[in-house]
Design a protein around this motif. Structure first.
Motif, mmCIF file in Angstrom:
data_model
loop_
_atom_site.group_PDB
_atom_site.id
_atom_site.type_symbol
_atom_site.label_atom_id
_atom_site.label_comp_id
_atom_site.label_asym_id
_atom_site.label_seq_id
_atom_site.Cartn_x
_atom_site.Cartn_y
_atom_site.Cartn_z
ATOM 1 N N ASN A 60 -20.685 -34.687 52.067
ATOM 2 C CA ASN A 60 -19.790 -35.435 51.284
ATOM 3 C C ASN A 60 -18.663 -34.682 50.723
ATOM 4 O O ASN A 60 -18.641 -33.160 51.076
ATOM 5 N N ALA A 61 -17.748 -35.327 50.277
ATOM 6 C CA ALA A 61 -16.438 -34.336 49.723
ATOM 7 C C ALA A 61 -16.615 -33.335 48.801
ATOM 8 O O ALA A 61 -16.182 -32.444 48.767
ATOM 9 N N TYR A 62 -17.810 -33.545 47.984
ATOM 10 C CA TYR A 62 -18.133 -32.560 47.093
ATOM 11 C C TYR A 62 -18.518 -31.098 47.606
ATOM 12 O O TYR A 62 -17.936 -30.174 47.386
ATOM 13 N N ILE A 63 -19.231 -31.343 48.543
ATOM 14 C CA ILE A 63 -19.799 -30.146 49.287
ATOM 15 C C ILE A 63 -18.511 -29.523 50.067
ATOM 16 O O ILE A 63 -18.664 -28.264 50.045
ATOM 17 N N ARG A 64 -17.729 -30.442 50.765
ATOM 18 C CA ARG A 64 -16.615 -29.711 51.452
ATOM 19 C C ARG A 64 -15.839 -28.843 50.685
ATOM 20 O O ARG A 64 -15.320 -27.820 50.934
ATOM 21 N N TYR A 65 -15.367 -29.552 49.323
ATOM 22 C CA TYR A 65 -14.613 -28.926 48.518
ATOM 23 C C TYR A 65 -15.111 -27.399 47.958
ATOM 24 O O TYR A 65 -14.715 -26.619 47.692
ATOM 25 N N MET A 66 -16.577 -27.459 47.551
ATOM 26 C CA MET A 66 -17.160 -26.348 47.179
ATOM 27 C C MET A 66 -17.224 -25.296 48.289
ATOM 28 O O MET A 66 -17.071 -24.229 47.960
ATOM 29 N N THR A 67 -17.526 -25.847 49.574
ATOM 30 C CA THR A 67 -17.401 -24.857 50.644
ATOM 31 C C THR A 67 -16.067 -24.169 50.676
ATOM 32 O O THR A 67 -16.037 -22.705 50.720
ATOM 33 N N VAL A 68 -15.023 -24.816 50.558
ATOM 34 C CA VAL A 68 -13.558 -24.337 50.519
ATOM 35 C C VAL A 68 -13.525 -23.160 49.390
ATOM 36 O O VAL A 68 -12.912 -22.152 49.463
ATOM 37 N N ILE A 69 -13.749 -23.782 48.088
ATOM 38 C CA ILE A 69 -13.659 -23.113 47.070
ATOM 39 C C ILE A 69 -14.387 -21.522 47.166
ATOM 40 O O ILE A 69 -13.767 -20.447 46.778
ATOM 41 N N SER A 70 -15.733 -21.923 47.612
ATOM 42 C CA SER A 70 -16.445 -20.454 47.826
ATOM 43 C C SER A 70 -15.887 -19.585 48.751
ATOM 44 O O SER A 70 -16.133 -18.495 48.538
ATOM 45 N N SER A 71 -15.291 -20.169 50.083
ATOM 46 C CA SER A 71 -14.928 -19.333 50.849
ATOM 47 C C SER A 71 -13.810 -18.702 50.439
ATOM 48 O O SER A 71 -13.476 -17.200 50.771
#
Length: 398
Positions: A60-71
């Motif tokens: 989902n979009a939440y996991i995608r945004y969290m992955t980019v932010i954490s990266s």
């Protein structure tokens, strides 16, 4: 868009992610003591690893945004924890590249803006606070590093833009394939019912031909007209069946457009009166074209009938034919509600219709007939002022 429906995709994804996590863990453990820097580094490795491992489960979009932010946080953490490692700056330049892997336009823009903001704060810190103590390679060539960073972001944008264009083309191609499948289904359905439709038509036509030979009834003028319309109905069925594979070998003859238009307007005049509309036909010169008269009649019936239905009560439909630059030009005009440019562009598309119960197949057949005889069809319309359909066919000089 789900990306991990197949087990094989998940297998390769987890294999690659496991290798990446192994590299991040090795970077954490090598030459590092257990101190505050180790804890911060380890925390960031844990967060980004968790996001990467959880993504296939939710997508989902939440996991995608969290992955980019954490990266983003991970690489900036490395940059500040290990200032002597100049290669960390290169990693900062290419942070938005990770979002390209998710094929999400807004995620890419978010990552790009986020990276620009973070690098702005980073350079401000180096210039005003650090002053080249920990980051001499940045401070001594600040302008060059800024230019390199901007160039890298522009490069990433063009990579993403070209990738996005290719994805859009693939999406359009996929929709066209789906449309072809719908047409194939329509053709199969038509083939299944065509026999049942033709049977009653054949019976009715036979009785009409029998009654037409009766001495008492043969003086009536309606029988030839009804038989002719049944022939037209049979041809329409055949044309419908050949939508997916048009018949290019129909009987072609020299057809007088005026004669066909007179037959059609006479046939549709009563239909126009039922809709409180009148038909006005004007032919300036004799127009001979090479075509199949039944198909040409079918073309005019579809277009004039559409004009009648589009016209308001007490409206009128104008049909004109004349010669222009070696072409027979037929114009059918109504004073209906008109169409927008977007609606005009969609005309002739299967299953697109402005009628509440329309299928769009009628206009599609019209386009096929016009193309078959090397003609052109154009629509000029303005909302609230009606529509004019212009047909052009090459003239044949008698």
């Amino acid at each position: 868009m789900k990306e991990f429906h197949e087990r094989l995709h998940k297998k390769y994804y987890y294999l690659i992610i496991s290798f990446i996590i192994l590299l991040m863990t090795a970077g954490l453990m090598i030459d590092n003591q257990i101190d505050i820097e180790f804890v911060i580094h380890g925390t960031m490795v844990f967060i980004i690893s968790s996001c990467l491992l959880l993504y296939p489960l939710y997508e989902n979009a939440y996991i995608r945004y969290m992955t980019v932010i954490s990266s983003t946080g991970f690489f900036y953490t490395l940059f500040f924890l290990y200032p002597e490692t100049w290669s960390d700056f290169v990693l900062l330049c290419f942070i938005p590249a990770f979002s390209i892997l998710f094929f999400d336009k807004w995620l890419f823009y978010f990552s790009l803006v986020l990276n620009v903001l973070f690098i702005g704060f980073t350079f401000s810190y180096i210039v005003w606070m650090d002053k080249g103590v920990l980051y001499p390679y940045i401070y001594k060539d600040l302008t060059g590093n800024i230019v390199n960073f901007i160039a890298s972001q522009i490069l990433l944008y063009f990579i993403f833009h070209l990738t996005d264009l290719r994805m859009q083309k693939q999406r359009v191609y996929y929709e066209q394939v789906q449309q072809a499948e719908r047409l194939k289904t329509t053709g199969q359905l038509a083939a299944a019912v065509a026999h049942e439709i033709r049977n009653p038509l054949t019976v009715v036509k036979g009785f009409l031909q029998y009654y037409a030979e009766d001495e008492i009834l043969k003086t009536k003028q309606n029988f030839p007209l009804m038989i002719n319309e049944l022939d037209t109905a049979e041809h329409v069925i055949s044309q419908f069946l050949s939508i997916s594979k048009p018949d290019r070998e129909g009987r072609v003859q020299n057809v007088d457009v005026e004669v066909v238009l007179k037959d059609v307007t006479e046939l549709l005049s009563m239909y126009g009166l039922l809709n409180d509309n009148s038909l006005h036909l004007h032919v300036e010169k004799e127009c001979l074209v090479s075509a199949n008269s039944i198909e040409l009649k079918q073309l005019f019936i579809n277009l004039i009938k559409n004009a009648i239905e589009a016209s308001p009560d007490t409206g009128s439909v104008s049909i004109t034919a004349n010669q222009e630059k070696g072409n027979a030009v037929i114009r059918i005009s109504d004073n209906g509600r008109g169409m927008s440019d977007e609606e005009i562009r969609s005309l002739g598309t299967p299953f697109y219709s402005l009628k509440s119960k329309g299928t769009g197949l009628g206009l599609m057949i019209c386009y096929n007939i016009v193309e078959k005889y090397n003609g052109e069809i154009n629509f000029q319309s303005e909302s609230g002022k009606g529509t004019t359909v212009t047909l052009l066919f090459p003239l044949i000089h008698a």
